[in-house]
Design a protein around this motif. Sequence first.
Motif, PDB file in Angstrom:
ATOM      1  N   ALA A   1       0.841  -1.192   0.000  1.00 47.95           N
ATOM      2  CA  ALA A   1       0.000   0.000   0.000  1.00 47.95           C
ATOM      3  C   ALA A   1       0.882   1.250   0.000  1.00 47.95           C
ATOM      4  N   VAL A   2       0.292   2.360  -0.449  1.00 46.86           N
ATOM      5  CA  VAL A   2       1.040   3.612  -0.585  1.00 46.86           C
ATOM      6  C   VAL A   2       1.517   4.115   0.777  1.00 46.86           C
TER       7      VAL A   2
ATOM      8  N   LEU B   1      -1.599   7.663  -5.395  1.00 51.49           N
ATOM      9  CA  LEU B   1      -2.824   6.907  -5.105  1.00 51.49           C
ATOM     10  C   LEU B   1      -3.239   6.034  -6.273  1.00 51.49           C
TER      11      LEU B   1
ATOM     12  N   MET C   1      -2.433   2.373  -6.747  1.00 46.71           N
ATOM     13  CA  MET C   1      -3.129   1.373  -5.953  1.00 46.71           C
ATOM     14  C   MET C   1      -4.617   1.325  -6.271  1.00 46.71           C
ATOM     15  N   PHE C   2      -5.170   2.470  -6.615  1.00 47.31           N
ATOM     16  CA  PHE C   2      -6.623   2.544  -6.794  1.00 47.31           C
ATOM     17  C   PHE C   2      -6.983   3.003  -8.203  1.00 47.31           C
TER      18      PHE C   2
ATOM     19  N   ALA D   1     -12.437   4.140 -10.511  1.00 44.20           N
ATOM     20  CA  ALA D   1     -13.693   3.703  -9.866  1.00 44.20           C
ATOM     21  C   ALA D   1     -13.507   3.581  -8.347  1.00 44.20           C
ATOM     22  N   ASP D   2     -12.343   3.110  -7.926  1.00 42.98           N
ATOM     23  CA  ASP D   2     -12.071   3.002  -6.482  1.00 42.98           C
ATOM     24  C   ASP D   2     -12.076   4.393  -5.852  1.00 42.98           C
TER      25      ASP D   2
ATOM     26  N   THR E   1     -20.878  -1.342 -11.683  1.00 42.82           N
ATOM     27  CA  THR E   1     -19.438  -1.068 -11.685  1.00 42.82           C
ATOM     28  C   THR E   1     -18.799  -1.780 -10.499  1.00 42.82           C
ATOM     29  N   ARG E   2     -17.499  -1.770 -10.450  1.00 38.49           N
ATOM     30  CA  ARG E   2     -16.814  -2.411  -9.338  1.00 38.49           C
ATOM     31  C   ARG E   2     -15.795  -1.476  -8.730  1.00 38.49           C
ATOM     32  N   SER E   3     -15.468  -1.710  -7.471  1.00 36.63           N
ATOM     33  CA  SER E   3     -14.347  -0.979  -6.887  1.00 36.63           C
ATOM     34  C   SER E   3     -13.754  -1.816  -5.767  1.00 36.63           C
ATOM     35  N   VAL E   4     -12.526  -1.470  -5.418  1.00 35.14           N
ATOM     36  CA  VAL E   4     -11.925  -2.110  -4.249  1.00 35.14           C
ATOM     37  C   VAL E   4     -11.638  -1.024  -3.214  1.00 35.14           C
ATOM     38  N   GLY E   5     -11.626  -1.442  -1.969  1.00 36.23           N
ATOM     39  CA  GLY E   5     -11.239  -0.541  -0.894  1.00 36.23           C
ATOM     40  C   GLY E   5     -10.295  -1.277   0.021  1.00 36.23           C
TER      41      GLY E   5
ATOM     42  N   VAL F   1      -2.773  -5.696   3.058  1.00 38.37           N
ATOM     43  CA  VAL F   1      -1.757  -5.550   4.102  1.00 38.37           C
ATOM     44  C   VAL F   1      -2.450  -5.282   5.438  1.00 38.37           C
TER      45      VAL F   1
ATOM     46  N   LYS G   1      -1.729  -3.241   7.767  1.00 35.17           N
ATOM     47  CA  LYS G   1      -1.669  -1.875   8.276  1.00 35.17           C
ATOM     48  C   LYS G   1      -1.723  -0.967   7.064  1.00 35.17           C
ATOM     49  N   ASN G   2      -2.640  -0.009   7.062  1.00 32.91           N
ATOM     50  CA  ASN G   2      -2.884   0.702   5.823  1.00 32.91           C
ATOM     51  C   ASN G   2      -3.473   2.065   6.136  1.00 32.91           C
TER      52      ASN G   2
ATOM     53  N   THR H   1      -3.870   4.408   3.541  1.00 36.44           N
ATOM     54  CA  THR H   1      -3.928   4.939   2.193  1.00 36.44           C
ATOM     55  C   THR H   1      -5.343   5.406   1.863  1.00 36.44           C
TER      56      THR H   1
END
Lengths: 477, 431
Positions: free
Chosen positions: A422-423, A437, A440-441, A444-445, B171-175, B179, B181-182, B184
């Motif tokens: 991750a960033v 960013l 990683m994304f 759409a994210d 539509t799709r997305s990730v969050g 990891v 610890k994050n 971002t």
Amino acid sequence: MPMTADTPHNAIPIALLGALREIVGPDGVVSDPDELRVYEADAFAFQHRGMPGLVVLPTSTPQVAEVVRLCARHGAAIVPRGAGTGLSCGATPRGGEVVVALTRMTRLLSLDAVSRTATVEAGYVNLWLTQAARPYGLFYAPDPASQQACTLGGNVAENAGGPHCLKYGTTTNHVLGLTVVLPSGEIVRLGDVVQDRPGYDLAGVFVGSEGTLGICTEVTVRLMPAPESVKTILAIFRTMEDASTAVSNIIGRGIIPVALEMIDRPTLQAVEASSHAGYPLDAGAVLLIELEGLRAEIEAEAAGVESICREAPCLSVQTAQSEAERIRLWKGRKEAAGAFSRISKHFYHEDTVVPRTKLPQVIAEIDAIAARNSVRVASVFHAGDGNLHPLICYDGDVAGQMESALRAGSEIIHYCIAAGGAVSGEHGIGLEKRDQLRLMFSPADLEAMQKVRRVFDPAGGMNPGKIFPDEERGAER
Amino acid sequence: MSPASGLPAAELLAVVGAPHLVTGEGRLRYRIGGAVPRGALQPADAGEVERILALAWRDGLGVVPWGGGFHQGIGRPPARYDLALDLARLDRVIDHQPGDMTVTVQAGLTLEALAALLGRHGQHCPLDPPPATRATVGGVLATNLSGPLRCRYGTARDLVLGLRIAHANGTRSVGGGRVVKNATAYDIPKLYLGALGTLGVIVEATVRVYPRPPADAGEIIAFPDLSAAAAMADRLLHSSLVPTRLELLDGGGGRGIRLLVTLAGVPEAVAFQQNAVAEMAAVAGGKLQTEQLPADLDLLGEFPWGADTGRGDGVLWRGGVRVADCARAMAAVRGVAGMDVSSEAAATVSAGTLRGRLSGGPEALCQAALKVRTSLEGLGGYLVVLEAPPAVRTALDVWGSPPGSLHLMQQLRQAFDGRRILNPGRFLESL
């Protein structure tokens, strides 16, 4: 110090200045340019600085609400700020904004020892909470390195971590409820000391939103019973690979230390040169392992850790026998950043995170990146959770060196993302990492995040320019 | 008129293939209360889920995401129920690197299958809402149900690291990420936990896993009254002991007031803690019933659902109060026993969360459930009805009073699903 061209200083309307003074009192508004300079950067003053138009220092939630309403009416953008110890320019103005600093809101509002919770104002300092809880046998777990100065409100904004979050988690795992002033000036309560109420977890989304969704003015957190026993072990290894083996085997055996810190060769050489921590100069890596919990558990786990280190193998392993020895073992780790400021004119403090098992390959790649860009990179890691802090050393007075440092940092981030990382592991995005960013994304994210942002802040006046890459920030002032 | 009329059947068929579009009798499996969908779909992967949602979005069809189906009693009846979106075929493990202590799985994987996989590597995922055999990862996250292990490991919000979401519009997305610890950008996965699928369908999740402790043990301690049990629980929570479960039980069937404590870790520490618990129990006037632990853990693993309750004729509920009010809340729950109902309840003392089961005739049930809710609300808490006969559902809102931030939630719902196709009408007011 090199700087980017920030937006020019905007004039604050006289009417706004007067009205703000009426809300917070004459001593609650800073407008003198010399005094404003204190607020032009945070602890990451590497690339970005910006003069605020004004600084407002409210003393209560209703005052914050009035200030925010007033700014919204005047179309003035706001930068919320705690102690300014952040490391990604989250509280750094771009220029001309009204900084709302929470540093006069420092009250402990309640401490419920039976429910093991506390509610504090946003400007309350992290370390004070553990001090206040100690008489009840309790403590507050997240312990960012700046805990003597940083505020709980700032911790919420950045989802602050710390060396001990391997076992206890970061700020988000300890926040139960928040009082928030929305960008409209409305005061809302998100989350609650009563857990699992039905509804969306808005407090969970707010933590780590870097001041872009509103201003947190009160924080309710979980406290934990103080551990019965602490053991600190320091092991010295010939190679980074041996140290990595030990880390894998510690975790693999089911031992979860509170801290598992790795120091690489350049760092331990720098530390040794500046403070004589007692590290052999031919060592390849040092592991600092801290265990906390029940005495019976810790005794057994410490014995396990020592034998795992010996088998790795290590050059030496020692367990602190007293508090004085414990402090001595931590000394080298705590002084790492300071040691660099003595041997390198400037350094750039990177923060990234990878899946833990990828650490050895990432470490090797960082060496290659450093060599390729002719910079020195020294790293300290929270090895247990894969969080790396490469320190990229350079001399800003030599033409091209800062660019090399930046390029090396960017290459490190690229590599870590490709490795599943991750960033940012704990410093946040702020102004510093906006453009990374997208590594990683997807759009759409980011759009899902922007939807949240627009619900909370349709006018885009709350900490504009932070987190999101420029193109994603349609509605911002 | 065939049930499938009004569905874009040919297009849906093109997405999932004939065996996986259910329009006949098979639809009855997806009944929620009296409502039966016009069709059910069993997509094979996240891509198919997205394509189905795109069609539903276009046509404004009401979609109910479906995991194991066991917890579909939660919430109000759907306002529109055109499609059941059955995620059972999304049951793959995407990635498991044991050394990273994380696992990425598809939403339809059952907790039981996940436990089997992790067990082979000496690990476990401490999400333990009832019942493990049918509960799916996606369903558990969407309902944010938890079990007794939250005492040591927390809940979904502590364990979920990343999600892949299929949005209402296809539509799709990730969050988040993979990891542990994050920091971002926004912690977007938090939005979907406990959102009952109304902000998007969880199709994939990365969760934190833990090593299986080398030893474990536990105690069941019977008490003559609630206050003695609560005092011991309080003492235990403020000691340096680290229980994995600490449940205050008020069992029906003559089982009375008991504390259930489990411990895990290295054998030395487990033995030490077990002794300490026994000493605390003696001081508090409790009686050890160690031999009952396995049976009670089994019951607790199902509770408040359970084999001995006929579904639909009791009220199953969950609630919460401040930790300090936990014993008071349990006493209030116990107080309804005289109202022609029988009551069983369990509280996770460390969190102040409770769940319970009321059995009796419809009228008495209604009054008892209302009384429990009023008592918990009087303590600043809440009560959510998980399962209840239709008469009870009509008489009291299953969700209780809405939070002060409801308007933000409504705007989020509008932003993520402006056509209200995902679980329409089932969650809080206007969500």
